[in-house]
Write a protein that holds these residues in place. Sequence first.
Motif, PDB file in Angstrom:
ATOM      1  N   LYS A  59       0.977  -0.911  -0.251  1.00  0.00           N
ATOM      2  CA  LYS A  59       0.112  -0.114   0.028  1.00  0.00           C
ATOM      3  C   LYS A  59       0.573   1.084  -0.088  1.00  0.00           C
ATOM      4  O   LYS A  59       1.762   0.976   1.220  1.00  0.00           O
ATOM      5  CB  LYS A  59      -0.898   0.145   1.152  1.00  0.00           C
ATOM      6  CG  LYS A  59      -2.158   0.912   1.386  1.00  0.00           C
ATOM      7  CD  LYS A  59      -2.385   1.104   2.851  1.00  0.00           C
ATOM      8  CE  LYS A  59      -3.357   2.686   2.588  1.00  0.00           C
ATOM      9  NZ  LYS A  59      -3.639   3.062   4.182  1.00  0.00           N
ATOM     10  N   THR A  99     -12.602   1.888  -7.920  1.00  0.00           N
ATOM     11  CA  THR A  99     -11.801   2.086  -8.129  1.00  0.00           C
ATOM     12  C   THR A  99     -11.542   1.357  -9.482  1.00  0.00           C
ATOM     13  O   THR A  99     -12.320   0.784 -10.004  1.00  0.00           O
ATOM     14  CB  THR A  99     -11.360   0.342  -7.604  1.00  0.00           C
ATOM     15  OG1 THR A  99     -12.265   0.273  -6.198  1.00  0.00           O
ATOM     16  CG2 THR A  99     -10.451  -0.498  -7.093  1.00  0.00           C
ATOM     17  N   GLU A 123      -2.935  -4.177  -9.902  1.00  0.00           N
ATOM     18  CA  GLU A 123      -2.989  -2.736  -9.077  1.00  0.00           C
ATOM     19  C   GLU A 123      -4.249  -2.133  -8.789  1.00  0.00           C
ATOM     20  O   GLU A 123      -4.964  -2.389  -9.789  1.00  0.00           O
ATOM     21  CB  GLU A 123      -1.860  -2.126  -9.797  1.00  0.00           C
ATOM     22  CG  GLU A 123      -0.916  -2.551 -10.348  1.00  0.00           C
ATOM     23  CD  GLU A 123      -0.016  -1.856 -11.373  1.00  0.00           C
ATOM     24  OE1 GLU A 123       0.833  -1.957 -11.904  1.00  0.00           O
ATOM     25  OE2 GLU A 123      -0.576  -0.870 -12.258  1.00  0.00           O
ATOM     26  N   GLN A 124      -4.387  -1.686  -7.577  1.00  0.00           N
ATOM     27  CA  GLN A 124      -5.845  -0.616  -7.672  1.00  0.00           C
ATOM     28  C   GLN A 124      -5.369   0.957  -7.083  1.00  0.00           C
ATOM     29  O   GLN A 124      -4.752   0.914  -6.246  1.00  0.00           O
ATOM     30  CB  GLN A 124      -6.697  -1.493  -6.351  1.00  0.00           C
ATOM     31  CG  GLN A 124      -7.367  -2.670  -6.309  1.00  0.00           C
ATOM     32  CD  GLN A 124      -8.174  -3.191  -5.389  1.00  0.00           C
ATOM     33  OE1 GLN A 124      -7.320  -3.463  -3.774  1.00  0.00           O
ATOM     34  NE2 GLN A 124      -9.543  -3.211  -5.544  1.00  0.00           N
ATOM     35  N   GLU A 125      -5.832   1.541  -8.196  1.00  0.00           N
ATOM     36  CA  GLU A 125      -5.925   2.865  -7.620  1.00  0.00           C
ATOM     37  C   GLU A 125      -7.437   3.726  -7.380  1.00  0.00           C
ATOM     38  O   GLU A 125      -8.143   2.475  -7.652  1.00  0.00           O
ATOM     39  CB  GLU A 125      -6.014   3.588  -9.356  1.00  0.00           C
ATOM     40  CG  GLU A 125      -4.248   2.687  -9.681  1.00  0.00           C
ATOM     41  CD  GLU A 125      -3.689   2.899 -10.503  1.00  0.00           C
ATOM     42  OE1 GLU A 125      -3.394   4.834 -11.106  1.00  0.00           O
ATOM     43  OE2 GLU A 125      -4.369   2.731 -12.155  1.00  0.00           O
ATOM     44  N   ASN A 165      -2.118   3.869  -4.040  1.00  0.00           N
ATOM     45  CA  ASN A 165      -2.433   2.822  -4.840  1.00  0.00           C
ATOM     46  C   ASN A 165      -1.637   0.826  -3.743  1.00  0.00           C
ATOM     47  O   ASN A 165      -1.666   1.341  -2.643  1.00  0.00           O
ATOM     48  CB  ASN A 165      -2.152   2.364  -5.166  1.00  0.00           C
ATOM     49  CG  ASN A 165      -0.550   3.044  -6.068  1.00  0.00           C
ATOM     50  OD1 ASN A 165       0.587   2.381  -4.627  1.00  0.00           O
ATOM     51  ND2 ASN A 165       0.021   3.754  -6.896  1.00  0.00           N
ATOM     52  N   SER A 206       2.856   8.778 -12.471  1.00  0.00           N
ATOM     53  CA  SER A 206       1.437   8.473 -12.980  1.00  0.00           C
ATOM     54  C   SER A 206       1.924   8.202 -14.848  1.00  0.00           C
ATOM     55  O   SER A 206       1.864   6.943 -15.450  1.00  0.00           O
ATOM     56  CB  SER A 206       0.359   8.672 -13.001  1.00  0.00           C
ATOM     57  OG  SER A 206       0.528  10.254 -13.482  1.00  0.00           O
ATOM     58  N   ARG A 224      -0.064   5.197 -17.407  1.00  0.00           N
ATOM     59  CA  ARG A 224      -1.125   4.537 -16.306  1.00  0.00           C
ATOM     60  C   ARG A 224      -2.404   5.610 -16.242  1.00  0.00           C
ATOM     61  O   ARG A 224      -3.366   5.495 -15.474  1.00  0.00           O
ATOM     62  CB  ARG A 224      -0.681   4.186 -14.909  1.00  0.00           C
ATOM     63  CG  ARG A 224       0.165   3.206 -15.137  1.00  0.00           C
ATOM     64  CD  ARG A 224       0.959   2.559 -14.045  1.00  0.00           C
ATOM     65  NE  ARG A 224       1.488   3.591 -12.708  1.00  0.00           N
ATOM     66  CZ  ARG A 224       1.161   4.164 -12.121  1.00  0.00           C
ATOM     67  NH1 ARG A 224      -0.121   3.580 -11.472  1.00  0.00           N
ATOM     68  NH2 ARG A 224       1.710   4.746 -11.380  1.00  0.00           N
TER      69      ARG A 224
END
Lengths: 388, 180
Positions: free
Chosen positions: A103, A207, A224-226, A234, B58, B61
């Motif tokens: 995280k 998400t 990956e999670q943003e 993330n 970033s 992405r």
Amino acid sequence: MKPADHIEQFLENMIVTSDPDRNSRMLAAVLQAQAEVNEKRPERKNPELWRTIMQSETFRISAAAVIVAAVLVSLTVLPTQSAYANIADQLRQARTFTFTWIKQTNLQPNDRIAVQVAYKAPGIIRTTTPDGLIGINDTAQGRMLILVPKEQAYMSADYKNMPKNQPDLTEYIRQLQNLPAEADEKLAPKEINGVKAEGYRIIKKDTIMTLWIDAGTQKLIQFEQEFPSSPGMNFILQDIRLDVALDDSLFSLTPPPGYKEVANVSADAAEVTEADLIAYFKMWIDVTKDNTFPPVFVGPEFRKVVMELEEQGKFARPWTQEDRQVLFKGGIFLRTIPEEDWRYTGQNVPFGDPERPVFWYRPAGSKVYRVIYADLSVREVTPENLPQ
Amino acid sequence: MLEDMILIWKFKQGSADALRTIYEKYRDVLLAIATALCNDIHTAEDAVQDCFISFARSGDRLKLKGSLKTYLTTSVVNRIRDGQRRSRYLPGRLENADPPASACETPDALAIANEQVQRVSNALAGIDPQEREAVVLRTRGGMTYKDIAYMQNVSIPTVHRRYRSGLDKLRVLLNGEADQ
């Protein structure tokens, strides 16, 4: 013009500038960050300017744009999603996982937590933090064991009647096992640790999830999670292995021989009440030297913050078994309230002000909120009169 | 809007010029917002720099659902909130920092403007954080009530109420100061 007379206009035109040297340094740091990213990424091909433009909301509502988009879509060769579909299927059927869960908030260079996770269906999770703390949580039995190897100590916890669908690591794994059959977007390939990876993106309401699959072995190498509402933060899963053989001893809720018990806590989510939460606050206020409310209330940052405060000598005395019991019950009470029905505003607030709200929540089925103030008094407040 | 989309596209291709243009286009407004929220120009500069560095990293992405300005503003606001939550950017007194410059051309006008900015910033520090956010994002940030409501995770009427209440309190604070 006095600011008070035209406050809105004044604020609209308010200008703040950095000194030129500081500004140059800021810009240089920003460009350097981009240069580092550019160095690592592969050559891009097929610039997609018009696709970028067509994806904007403004252009989507234009009839002309819709027509052009339809043409563009019809001319696009849809990428095969078999690699993604296979992975989604494997995840759905997997009985065990191991992975590193990272995280990061990107707020500062070391603001990153990496936890080793092992999961075994139907719901046993073992986590290991970088400082060696091991947590084993059997969600089916409602039992938890926390081991501190360097101190040869453990804490055990029992809980029951926990409400479902609360955000935790189990829920996170559930999401991973319920990915849609098709991704929303196939991304340009990139290298991850020297491995060429194919990328797939899934966009949900709050998400953005991205899977990176090894182009050669077709195995999932990164997930990956943003969160668009929290730019910069993330979650990343790496070193992912599915259906590995995991010894039952890894998930044993019996402490290893020689370990001493420092606390044994328990709570029934059906019985905890607001009084447990107030006891939590009172305990925290008592244990801190400056008698303030906690800077962080719950979540994965909590332990990190406690450790930082310990290092800074902010606590007036060591934590006791009773303290931990109070903390646990207060935390369980919070888990009984839907996240959208409570709010904490007491970060570092000193104890005592009867007019300073620190927490409010809406009890299940109630039309009014309960507001806890900085003197730990409680009053009922209608939604329209909630603190702003 | 179209200009931003082209900038984003170029930025995602790795263009340093596009990033520089984005930085120069939005730096001042973000700095003004951050300063108004934390009342300290140095911590505001840190928050804005952190925001742009994260944005720069970033790369391809980046996925925007709204405008670039709203994205960057949200990023700065979250950094200020997180910093305040962790006592990193506690609302301070602007007197402790270098005075913010203004766009005035003459030294006298500059001095008056600086004094006014300082008074308003100090008054902002005296109101509730949610109200402060609503006022600053609506006025200096030019954000819609809807965007602010999404950012604060509350309803639009709540944001509207916070905005009006915040302005009223600011007027009281500034008038009270003037009366002294």
